[in-house]
Design a protein around this motif. Structure first.
Motif, PDB file in Angstrom:
ATOM      1  N   THR A 113       0.859  -1.183   0.000  1.00 23.71           N
ATOM      2  CA  THR A 113       0.000   0.000   0.000  1.00 23.71           C
ATOM      3  C   THR A 113       0.892   1.229   0.000  1.00 23.71           C
ATOM      4  O   THR A 113       1.770   1.366   0.855  1.00 23.71           O
ATOM      5  CB  THR A 113      -0.903   0.001   1.246  1.00 23.71           C
TER       6      THR A 113
ATOM      7  N   ASP B  10      -5.732   1.203   6.383  1.00 20.87           N
ATOM      8  CA  ASP B  10      -5.455   0.728   5.023  1.00 20.87           C
ATOM      9  C   ASP B  10      -6.513  -0.290   4.584  1.00 20.87           C
ATOM     10  O   ASP B  10      -6.316  -1.494   4.730  1.00 20.87           O
ATOM     11  CB  ASP B  10      -4.058   0.109   4.956  1.00 20.87           C
TER      12      ASP B  10
ATOM     13  N   SER C 259      -7.563  -0.633   1.381  1.00 18.58           N
ATOM     14  CA  SER C 259      -7.259  -1.181   0.042  1.00 18.58           C
ATOM     15  C   SER C 259      -6.293  -2.366   0.104  1.00 18.58           C
ATOM     16  O   SER C 259      -6.507  -3.378  -0.572  1.00 18.58           O
ATOM     17  CB  SER C 259      -6.684  -0.080  -0.851  1.00 18.58           C
TER      18      SER C 259
ATOM     19  N   THR D  13      -1.043  -0.747  -4.339  1.00 25.36           N
ATOM     20  CA  THR D  13      -2.255   0.070  -4.415  1.00 25.36           C
ATOM     21  C   THR D  13      -1.903   1.499  -4.020  1.00 25.36           C
ATOM     22  O   THR D  13      -1.216   1.720  -3.021  1.00 25.36           O
ATOM     23  CB  THR D  13      -3.402  -0.486  -3.540  1.00 25.36           C
TER      24      THR D  13
ATOM     25  N   LYS E 208      -8.072   3.755  -4.392  1.00 24.52           N
ATOM     26  CA  LYS E 208      -9.446   3.685  -3.860  1.00 24.52           C
ATOM     27  C   LYS E 208      -9.853   2.243  -3.546  1.00 24.52           C
ATOM     28  O   LYS E 208      -9.723   1.359  -4.406  1.00 24.52           O
ATOM     29  CB  LYS E 208     -10.441   4.231  -4.893  1.00 24.52           C
ATOM     30  N   PRO E 209     -10.383   2.010  -2.351  1.00 23.57           N
ATOM     31  CA  PRO E 209     -10.770   0.628  -1.994  1.00 23.57           C
ATOM     32  C   PRO E 209     -11.711  -0.015  -3.014  1.00 23.57           C
ATOM     33  O   PRO E 209     -11.597  -1.215  -3.292  1.00 23.57           O
ATOM     34  CB  PRO E 209     -11.455   0.804  -0.633  1.00 23.57           C
ATOM     35  N   GLN E 210     -12.634   0.776  -3.585  1.00 26.49           N
ATOM     36  CA  GLN E 210     -13.617   0.178  -4.508  1.00 26.49           C
ATOM     37  C   GLN E 210     -12.995  -0.219  -5.856  1.00 26.49           C
ATOM     38  O   GLN E 210     -13.659  -0.884  -6.662  1.00 26.49           O
ATOM     39  CB  GLN E 210     -14.821   1.112  -4.723  1.00 26.49           C
ATOM     40  N   SER E 211     -11.728   0.186  -6.091  1.00 26.55           N
ATOM     41  CA  SER E 211     -11.097  -0.180  -7.371  1.00 26.55           C
ATOM     42  C   SER E 211     -10.488  -1.586  -7.338  1.00 26.55           C
ATOM     43  O   SER E 211     -10.192  -2.160  -8.391  1.00 26.55           O
ATOM     44  CB  SER E 211      -9.994   0.825  -7.718  1.00 26.55           C
ATOM     45  N   ILE E 212     -10.287  -2.123  -6.144  1.00 25.89           N
ATOM     46  CA  ILE E 212      -9.477  -3.355  -6.037  1.00 25.89           C
ATOM     47  C   ILE E 212     -10.137  -4.541  -6.747  1.00 25.89           C
ATOM     48  O   ILE E 212      -9.528  -5.177  -7.605  1.00 25.89           O
ATOM     49  CB  ILE E 212      -9.199  -3.701  -4.545  1.00 25.89           C
TER      50      ILE E 212
END
Ligand code: ATP
Ligand code: MTE
Length: 178
Positions: A12, A24, A26, A75, A137-141
């Protein structure tokens, strides 16, 4: 086929997560994703570091060369802001770049946010390690990993890394017939 147990690096890259200003999410989402889809044995080397190019390069080199990672997922730090230098650090430590990874991840991410084009995320090879950048961004993972994961096990075969396989009900790893 290599018999060695896979080591996967999760890095990260975030000034604020590294200072503990936010949790963290992500990096943890990447680890949860790997545990969910990979069915062969692996261990994770996890790092949380600030957006400092020298430190990113040192961390990638340590994970690839000393820890023997076959795959490193980063990330954060892929955008256009002055401190976003993850793609530069990745390119600096890689012998070969695989631009198709970034192209595909931006394409699928565009269905989620129009700012997907702001990510300069890329991928490359250092020795027998594949390094892939994900946005912060967490939603991109999940959206990014779902797109590229089918090609990752075969890529790692080709560079002499550890054998990795996935649960075909979740992600179907594609290995072309010889
Ligand atoms: N590892 C992470 N865990 C949880 N949320 C994150 C993480 N990285 C980014 N975010 C969220 O996404 C937003 C944008 O991320 P971005 O990577 O652009 O941050 P930034 O502005 O470069 O700052 P920093 O380097 O301190 O994360 C952040 O404000 C945060 O809400
Ligand atoms: N799937 C997905 N991709 C995404 C995003 C997102 O929310 N979802 N955010 C975008 C935004 S707003 C930026 S600025 C870039 C770079 O983010 P980073 O600097 O945190 O890596 O990723 C982009 N890619």
């Amino acid at each position: 086929m290599s018999e060695k147990k896979a080591v996967i690096g999760v890095v990260t890259i975030s000034d604020r997560a590294s200072k503990g200003i936010y949790e963290d999410i992500s990096g943890k989402a990447i680890i949860d994703y790997l545990k969910d889809v990979i069915i062969t044995p692996f261990e994770v080397e996890y790092r949380v570091i600030p957006d400092e190019r020298d430190l990113i390069e040192k961390t990638l080199i340590e994970l690839a060369d000393e820890k023997g990672c076959s795959l490193i997922l980063t990330t954060g730090g892929t955008g256009p802001a002055p401190r976003d230098v993850t793609p530069e650090a990745t390119e600096a430590v890689c012998e070969k770049m695989l631009p198709g990874f970034g192209e595909l991840m931006r394409q699928v991410s565009l269905k989620q946010v129009p700012t997907a084009i702001l990510s300069r995320q890329t991928a490359g090879i250092r020795g027998s390690c594949l390094i892939v950048n994900l946005p912060g961004k967490p939603q991109s993972i999940k959206v990014c990993l779902d797109a590229v994961m089918p090609a990752i096990p075969y890529c790692i075969d080709l560079i002499g890394g550890a054998y990795i396989d996935t649960d075909p009900n979740k992600v179907k790893a594609f290995r072309p017939k010889k």
